[in-house]
Design a protein around this motif. Sequence first.
Motif, PDB file in Angstrom:
ATOM      1  N   ASP A   1       1.967  15.712 -29.823  1.00 45.65           N
ATOM      2  CA  ASP A   1       2.468  16.589 -28.771  1.00 45.65           C
ATOM      3  C   ASP A   1       1.329  17.160 -27.942  1.00 45.65           C
ATOM      4  OD1 ASP A   1       3.816  19.819 -28.433  1.00 45.65           O
ATOM      5  OD2 ASP A   1       4.584  18.052 -27.425  1.00 45.65           O
TER       6      ASP A   1
ATOM      7  N   ARG B   1       6.738  15.619 -24.306  1.00 52.77           N
ATOM      8  CA  ARG B   1       7.045  16.633 -25.312  1.00 52.77           C
ATOM      9  C   ARG B   1       7.479  15.902 -26.580  1.00 52.77           C
ATOM     10  NH1 ARG B   1       6.480  20.612 -28.138  1.00 52.77           N
ATOM     11  NH2 ARG B   1       7.965  22.300 -28.344  1.00 52.77           N
TER      12      ARG B   1
ATOM     13  N   THR C   1       8.692  16.534 -30.553  1.00 54.40           N
ATOM     14  CA  THR C   1       9.160  17.574 -31.463  1.00 54.40           C
ATOM     15  C   THR C   1       9.511  16.993 -32.829  1.00 54.40           C
ATOM     16  OG1 THR C   1      11.519  17.368 -30.955  1.00 54.40           O
ATOM     17  CG2 THR C   1      10.194  18.761 -29.481  1.00 54.40           C
TER      18      THR C   1
ATOM     19  N   ARG D   1      10.195  12.895 -23.342  1.00 52.45           N
ATOM     20  CA  ARG D   1      10.505  13.653 -24.548  1.00 52.45           C
ATOM     21  C   ARG D   1      10.786  12.681 -25.696  1.00 52.45           C
ATOM     22  NH1 ARG D   1      12.233  18.971 -25.524  1.00 52.45           N
ATOM     23  NH2 ARG D   1      13.185  19.213 -27.584  1.00 52.45           N
TER      24      ARG D   1
END
Length: 381
Positions: free
Chosen positions: A267, A273, A275, A311
Amino acid sequence: MSHGPRSGLYAVSSALLAMSRHLEVRDVLKTIVASARELLDAEYAALGVPDDHGGFAQFVVDGVSDEQWKAIGPLPRQHGILAAMLHEAKPERLADVRTDPRFEGWPSAHPEMSDFLGLPIRDGDEIIGALFLANKKCPKPEGGCGFTEDDEELLSILAQHAAIALTNARLYERSRELTIAEERSRLAHELHDAVSQKLFSLRLTAQAAAALVDRDPGRAKGELQQVAALAAEATDELRAAVVELRPAALDEDGLVATLRTQVQVLDRAHTARVTFSTRGVRALPAAQEEALLRVAQEALHNALRHSGAERVDVTLEKRGPGAVLRVVDDGSGFDPRAIRRAGRHLGLVSMRDRASGVGGALTVESEPGKGTTIEMEVPGG
């Protein structure tokens, strides 16, 4: 020079210490840019590391939101003022960058910039980057630049230390790559010595059994038993090598902590992004944890290097006595059938092999423009 609360020797010292604290190249770049913008009280700061094709291998900004940056579009090319700093290797301090004859415009979503201060980052005679600031937060002299000679001198000091920090980070990453390469080479030699002799014996014994099967079935049966024994020994040798490859962090910290750490590093290192979330997962058999980690690493590599994802979400959840890993990205996606027909697998074959090797299952859902979901389930123990 800036007269804000962060100005002075303490602020410079803090910035230089922050630079030297990081070993990952992108972390170093982010720290340099943030330190320069804060110290010189500018609205925007950026640092570009050129590639060999007229663009930038890396380009880090500070003062621009993620939404703004995405709206701006692709990385800039080496042109205009940026090219001048890289090719002419001299500082640029301008009252209004937009009125400079070398200015070639910028995308519609790009923020408006006026006064400008930039200079190259040198490693000896090599220009390894360009560092620049825009929009000094102070009253501007009529028709003049908000950035002063003192600002230019301070930025020059930062650039010199930035060159050292960036070079050190590159050396660290290179040494890590060499260590991995050396380890692979050592394991290749060990595999060759330990396994190839047994596989050679296995082949000869199988040939002998084939020659005897018609005229001496009893001896052929004995040879086939020897084939089975040799195959078992070769399997044990390969299993031992795989255990040796098992990451130390996985042994020491377990799968959840290891995955969380790797996701945090990715990250920080990528603009996407990334996660990680988990729920209810307890320790699993070592082979299953190893397989889950390797599949997660392969899926993350594909998403971050090939899909253009903004993401990537990794989840690990309890399912019955086992667990399910899910890696979801919003990237370009692909047609799994077309990938197979083209003979390109994006690591899918190795991921499926790892899953089936521990009694698990792997599913891949993707289509062009719709992102990709990779899910792996293991049975537990």
